[in-house]
Design a protein around this motif. Structure first.
Motif, PDB file in Angstrom:
ATOM      1  N   VAL A 431       0.843  -1.201   0.000  1.00  0.00           N
ATOM      2  CA  VAL A 431       0.000   0.000   0.000  1.00  0.00           C
ATOM      3  C   VAL A 431       0.879   1.253   0.000  1.00  0.00           C
ATOM      4  CG1 VAL A 431      -1.841   1.244   1.194  1.00  0.00           C
ATOM      5  CG2 VAL A 431      -1.801  -1.249   1.233  1.00  0.00           C
ATOM      6  N   ILE A 432       1.897   1.231   0.839  1.00  0.00           N
ATOM      7  CA  ILE A 432       2.747   2.425   0.944  1.00  0.00           C
ATOM      8  C   ILE A 432       3.589   2.578  -0.323  1.00  0.00           C
ATOM      9  CG2 ILE A 432       4.819   1.522   2.147  1.00  0.00           C
ATOM     10  CD1 ILE A 432       2.891   4.565   3.316  1.00  0.00           C
ATOM     11  N   GLU A 433       4.005   1.451  -0.912  1.00  0.00           N
ATOM     12  CA  GLU A 433       4.757   1.542  -2.173  1.00  0.00           C
ATOM     13  C   GLU A 433       3.869   2.133  -3.269  1.00  0.00           C
ATOM     14  OE1 GLU A 433       7.011  -1.930  -3.377  1.00  0.00           O
ATOM     15  OE2 GLU A 433       6.927  -1.329  -5.490  1.00  0.00           O
ATOM     16  N   ALA A 434       2.629   1.699  -3.314  1.00  0.00           N
ATOM     17  CA  ALA A 434       1.698   2.225  -4.317  1.00  0.00           C
ATOM     18  C   ALA A 434       1.497   3.730  -4.100  1.00  0.00           C
ATOM     19  CB  ALA A 434       0.368   1.489  -4.219  1.00  0.00           C
ATOM     20  N   ALA A 435       1.350   4.151  -2.845  1.00  0.00           N
ATOM     21  CA  ALA A 435       1.151   5.577  -2.543  1.00  0.00           C
ATOM     22  C   ALA A 435       2.381   6.380  -2.957  1.00  0.00           C
ATOM     23  CB  ALA A 435       0.864   5.762  -1.054  1.00  0.00           C
ATOM     24  N   LEU A 436       3.572   5.809  -2.724  1.00  0.00           N
ATOM     25  CA  LEU A 436       4.808   6.537  -3.067  1.00  0.00           C
ATOM     26  C   LEU A 436       4.970   6.691  -4.583  1.00  0.00           C
ATOM     27  CD1 LEU A 436       7.273   5.067  -0.428  1.00  0.00           C
ATOM     28  CD2 LEU A 436       6.488   7.435  -0.571  1.00  0.00           C
ATOM     29  N   LYS A 543       0.286  -0.842 -16.842  1.00  0.00           N
ATOM     30  CA  LYS A 543       0.369   0.403 -16.052  1.00  0.00           C
ATOM     31  C   LYS A 543       0.582   0.031 -14.593  1.00  0.00           C
ATOM     32  CE  LYS A 543      -2.351   3.026 -19.225  1.00  0.00           C
ATOM     33  NZ  LYS A 543      -3.714   3.208 -19.663  1.00  0.00           N
ATOM     34  N   ARG A 544       1.487   0.790 -13.935  1.00  0.00           N
ATOM     35  CA  ARG A 544       1.836   0.374 -12.570  1.00  0.00           C
ATOM     36  C   ARG A 544       1.721   1.503 -11.555  1.00  0.00           C
ATOM     37  NH1 ARG A 544       7.261  -2.904 -13.077  1.00  0.00           N
ATOM     38  NH2 ARG A 544       6.686  -3.587 -10.982  1.00  0.00           N
ATOM     39  N   LYS A 545       1.115   2.615 -11.983  1.00  0.00           N
ATOM     40  CA  LYS A 545       0.905   3.724 -11.043  1.00  0.00           C
ATOM     41  C   LYS A 545      -0.583   4.059 -11.031  1.00  0.00           C
ATOM     42  CE  LYS A 545       5.291   5.358 -12.728  1.00  0.00           C
ATOM     43  NZ  LYS A 545       5.832   6.134 -13.839  1.00  0.00           N
ATOM     44  N   SER A 546      -1.136   4.251  -9.849  1.00  0.00           N
ATOM     45  CA  SER A 546      -2.590   4.429  -9.736  1.00  0.00           C
ATOM     46  C   SER A 546      -3.112   5.598 -10.545  1.00  0.00           C
ATOM     47  CB  SER A 546      -2.968   4.619  -8.264  1.00  0.00           C
ATOM     48  OG  SER A 546      -2.662   3.455  -7.547  1.00  0.00           O
TER      49      SER A 546
END
Ligand code: SF4
Ligand code: SF4
Ligand code: SF4
Length: 582
Positions: A431-436, A543-546
Motif C-alpha cells: 500500500v505504501i509503495e503504491a502511494a509513493l 500500467k503500474r501507477k494508480s
C-alpha cells in the motif's frame, strides 16, 4: 557457534543444535511425528509449545515414561524411537479420548476436510468402535459477531489461538477460563466476542485445528441475492484472493488465477464482475492527496494507512490518543461499494436500492467492517456481503465448477480497470509503495523511472526506509502483524521514533496471509509464495501507477470532481471512534 549434540532417531544418527526439540530434530531428517497443539510460528517469533495434547509422544531409551517430542530438548547420546507400539497406542488413546468429548458433526462442520483432528483420527486408523464414550461437554456458542463464530464444544484446548492472539497479535482477547470439563477458550468474563476488543483479524481462525473457531458464512445470503431477479449483484475481488484461490483446487500456492476467477464469478451468476484493485487505485489517489495535503499544510504526520479494518479496530481500542494520525480513507472495497451505489447506479440507470455489492476478500475483519454504520451513504451500506476466498471456493464446489478447467476472462468495466499499484495492496509494504509511486510524481512533476521501492518489501516484521522525493528525505515505516504495529505506535507515542508515513496490515505478510484465505496454519513459506505472485502480477501490468488508471481519473472528471474534495470526502472518507480498552 552453537554447540551440537549427536543422537539417534529410529536408529538414524543425527547432529543438531543442542537447544533443539526432539520434534524439530526428527523433522530435520524427514521423520514425521504427528502433532495437534504444536504450532511453530518461528518467523513470527512465537511458538505454541505447550505440550498439552500429548499426541507427539515418543520413546526415549532409559526414560520411564513416554515424552512429548514438541517440548523435550535433545541431549547427547539420546536414542529416540518415534513409532514403537507403546508410543502409537498412547497417541491413539489420546485421540480417542479427545474424540470421546467431541461432537461427531464432521459431515456438516465448517472445518470438514480442513480439520487437523479429523485428519489425525484418520491417520491413526481410528474408524469405529471407539473405546471411550460418556457425557459430552456442552457450552454456549457465540454467534454475536458478523465475522467470527465460537463453538467451544469443538475446542480441544490446544491453545494455538491463544498464542496467535496474545503473542503475535498482542490483542489478549481469548484465553482459557474455568477449570476441568468446564474449561473453554473465551474472551474475559466469557463476554460475547462482539463486546470484546477483538479486531476480527481472524488469525486465531487461521490456526485453529478444529471447527471451534470459524468464520460467519455468508454464502446462503449471496446465493439468495444472485437468484433474486430484482437484484443487481455486483461482485468485487481483492488482490490477495487471486494468488490463493487456486490452492482450494489443488494448485500450487502462488498460482495466479485472475482470469479463471473472473470466469468462475460470471458462471456463478453475478451480474457484473469487478476488481477491488480499481478501488485500490482510487484509494491511492485519495491517500496520496491526503498525504501531500498534510505535508504541505503542516498537518499531523505520520499518516497511517487505513485500509485494514482489523488494524483500524485495533487502534480504536488501543491507541485512542492517536486517532488523528490514520488516513481518513475508507478501505478500497468500501470505496468501491460507495461508487457502485452512486456513480455506477446513476451512469447505468440502476436503482441503488436494488444493487447488492458482494466483496470476495482474504479477510474476516471485512465482514465486521461492512456492518459499521458510518460506512454507508444515502441510507445504504456501501457493501452488503463479504465472503472469503474459502467461501468463494465453497460456492464453486456447490455449483460443480472446477477453477482448473475454466478459461481466462477479463473483468467488466469501468470498475474493473486496475494498475500494478492496486495489485500490490495484497501484500505487506504494497500500500505504501503504491502511494509513493503516485506521491513521487505529484510532488516532483518528474516521471518515476524505477517503480519498485524494494527497500519496503520483504517479510521483516518492522521495516524502515528513507525515500528521497525531490531532495527531501521521507521516513517510511512498514509493519505487519498487530504486535509489530503496537511496538511501532508505542515508539511514536513515546517520541522514540518519527515517521512521515506508515503502512500497517494486521495479518502476517499482509492480506496474502489473511484470516479468510485457505488456512495457512502458520506456514510463512506459503504466505511468502502468495506475496511473490502479487509482485509478479504487478510486473505484468502495462500500467503500474494508480494515477495512470484512466477509468479512475475519468471518475473524478465525470463524477467526483476535485481529488480529496467535497464529494470525495462524502463518499470515500470516514471517521474513527474511541472504543473500550478492555
Ligand atoms: S480475531 Fe484476532 S484479535 Fe480476535 S481473538 Fe482472533 S486473533 Fe485475537
Ligand atoms: S479454539 Fe481452536 S485453537 Fe483455540 S484452543 Fe480451541 S481448538 Fe485450539
Ligand atoms: S491484513 Fe488484510 S486480510 Fe488481514 S485483517 Fe487486514 S485487510 Fe484483512
Amino acid at each position: 557457534m552453537s554447540k551440537t549434540v549427536s543422537l539417534t532417531i529410529n536408529g538414524q544418527s543425527v547432529n543438531v543444535p543442542e537447544n533443539m526439540t526432539i520434534l524439530a530434530a526428527a523433522r530435520s531428517i524427514g521423520v514425521n511425528v504427528p502433532t495437534l497443539c504444536h504450532l511453530d510460528l518461528h518467523e513470527l517469533k512465537a511458538v505454541n509449545q505447550v505440550g498439552v495434547c500429548r499426541v507427539c509422544v515418543v520413546e526415549v531409551a532409559g526414560a520411564r515414561s513416554l515424552v512429548p517430542a514438541c517440548c523435550t530438548p535433545v541431549s547427547e547420546g539420546m536414542a529416540v524411537k518415534t513409532n514403537t507400539p507403546r508410543a502409537v497406542l498412547a497417541r491413539r488413546t489420546t485421540v480417542e479420548l479427545l474424540l470421546s468429548d467431541h461432537p461427531f458433526e464432521c459431515l456438516t462442520c465448517e472445518k470438514n476436510r480442513s480439520c487437523d483432528l479429523q485428519k489425525l483420527a484418520a491417520d491413526l486408523g481410528i474408524q469405529e468402535d471407539l473405546r471411550f464414550t460418556g457425557q459430552k461437554s456442552s457450552h454456549e456458542k457465540d454467534h454475536s459477531s458478523r465475522a467470527i463464530k465460537r463453538n467451544p464444544d469443538k475446542c480441544v484446548l490446544c491453545r494455538r489461538c491463544e498464542t496467535m492472539c496474545n503473542q503475535v497479535q498482542t490483542c489478549g482477547v481469548i484465553s482459557a477460563v474455568n477449570r476441568g470439563f468446564n474449561t473453554t477458550i473465551a474472551p474475559a468474563f466469557e463476554k460475547p466476542i462482539q463486546e470484546s476488543t477483538c479486531t476480527f483479524c481472524g488469525q486465531c481462525v487461521a490456526v485453529c485445528p478444529t471447527g471451534a473457531l470459524t468464520e460467519v458464512n455468508n454464502v446462503r445470503n449471496v446465493w439468495q441475492a444472485i437468484n433474486d431477479p430484482d437484484k443487481y449483484v455486483m461482485v468485487q475481488t481483492a488482490p490477495a484472493v487471486r494468488v490463493a484461490l487456486g490452492e482450494e483446487f489443488g494448485m500450487e500456492p502462488g498460482t495466479i488465477v485472475t482470469g479463471k476467477m473472473v470466469a468462475l464469478l460470471r458462471r456463478l451468476g453475478f451480474d457484473k464482475v469487478f476488481d477491488t484493485d480499481f478501488a485500490a487505485d482510487l484509494t491511492i489517489i485519495e491517500e496520496a492527496s491526503e498525504m501531500i495535503h498534510r505535508i504541505q499544510h503542516g498537518g499531523t504526520l505520520p499518516i497511517l494507512t487505513s485500509c485494514c479494518p482489523a488494524w483500524v479496530k485495533f487502534f480504536e481500542h488501543q491507541f485512542p490518543d492517536l486517532l488523528d494520525i490514520p488516513s481518513t480513507c475508507k478501505s478500497p472495497h468500501e470505496m468501491f461499494g460507495a461508487i457502485a451505489k452512486t456513480f455506477y447506479a446513476e451512469k447505468f440507470g440502476i436503482d441503488p436500492q436494488k444493487i447488492v455489492v458482494v466483496s470476495v476478500m482474504p479477510c474476516l475483519a471485512k465482514k465486521y467492517e461492512s456492518g459499521r454504520e458510518e460506512l454507508s451513504n444515502n441510507g445504504l451500506q456501501n457493501v452488503d456481503y463479504v465472503i472469503t476466498t474459502r467461501e468463494l471456493a465453497m460456492m464453486a464446489r456447490e455449483a460443480g465448477l472446477n477453477l482448473v478447467n475454466l478459461p481466462d476472462e477479463d473483468f467488466d468495466h469501468p470498475l474493473g480497470e486496475s494498475t500494478g499499484a492496486g495489485v500490490i495492496f495484497g501484500t505487506t509494504g504494497g500500500v505504501i509503495e503504491a502511494a509513493l509511486r503516485t506521491a513521487y510524481e505529484w510532488l516532483t512533476n518528474q516521471p518515476l523511472e524505477k517503480v519498485e521501492f524494494t527497500q519496503l518489501r520483504g517479510f521483516g516484521q518492522i521495516r524502515e526506509a528513507k525515500v528521497n522525493i525531490g531532495g527531501k528525505d521521507f521516513t517510511i515505516g512498514v509493519a505487519h502483524g498487530l504486535g509489530n504495529a503496537r511496538r511501532m505506535l508505542e515508539a511514536i507515542r513515546s517520541g522514540e521514533k518519527t515517521y512521515d508515513a506508515i503502512e500497517i496490515m494486521a495479518c502476517p505478510g499482509g492480506c496474502v496471509g489473511g484470516g479468510g484465505q485457505p488456512y495457512h496454519h502458520g506456514n510463512v513459506n506459503l504466505i511468502r509464495k502468495r506475496a511473490e505472485a502479487i509482485y509478479r502480477e504487478d510486473q505484468g501490468k502495462p500500467k503500474r501507477k494508480s494515477h495512470e488508471n484512466k477509468d479512475v481519473m475519468k471518475l473524478y472528471e465525470e463524477f467526483l470532481g476535485e481529488k480529496y474534495g467535497e464529494k470525495a470526502h462524502e463518499l470515500l472518507h470516514t471517521h474513527y471512534t474511541i472504543r473500550n480498552r478492555y
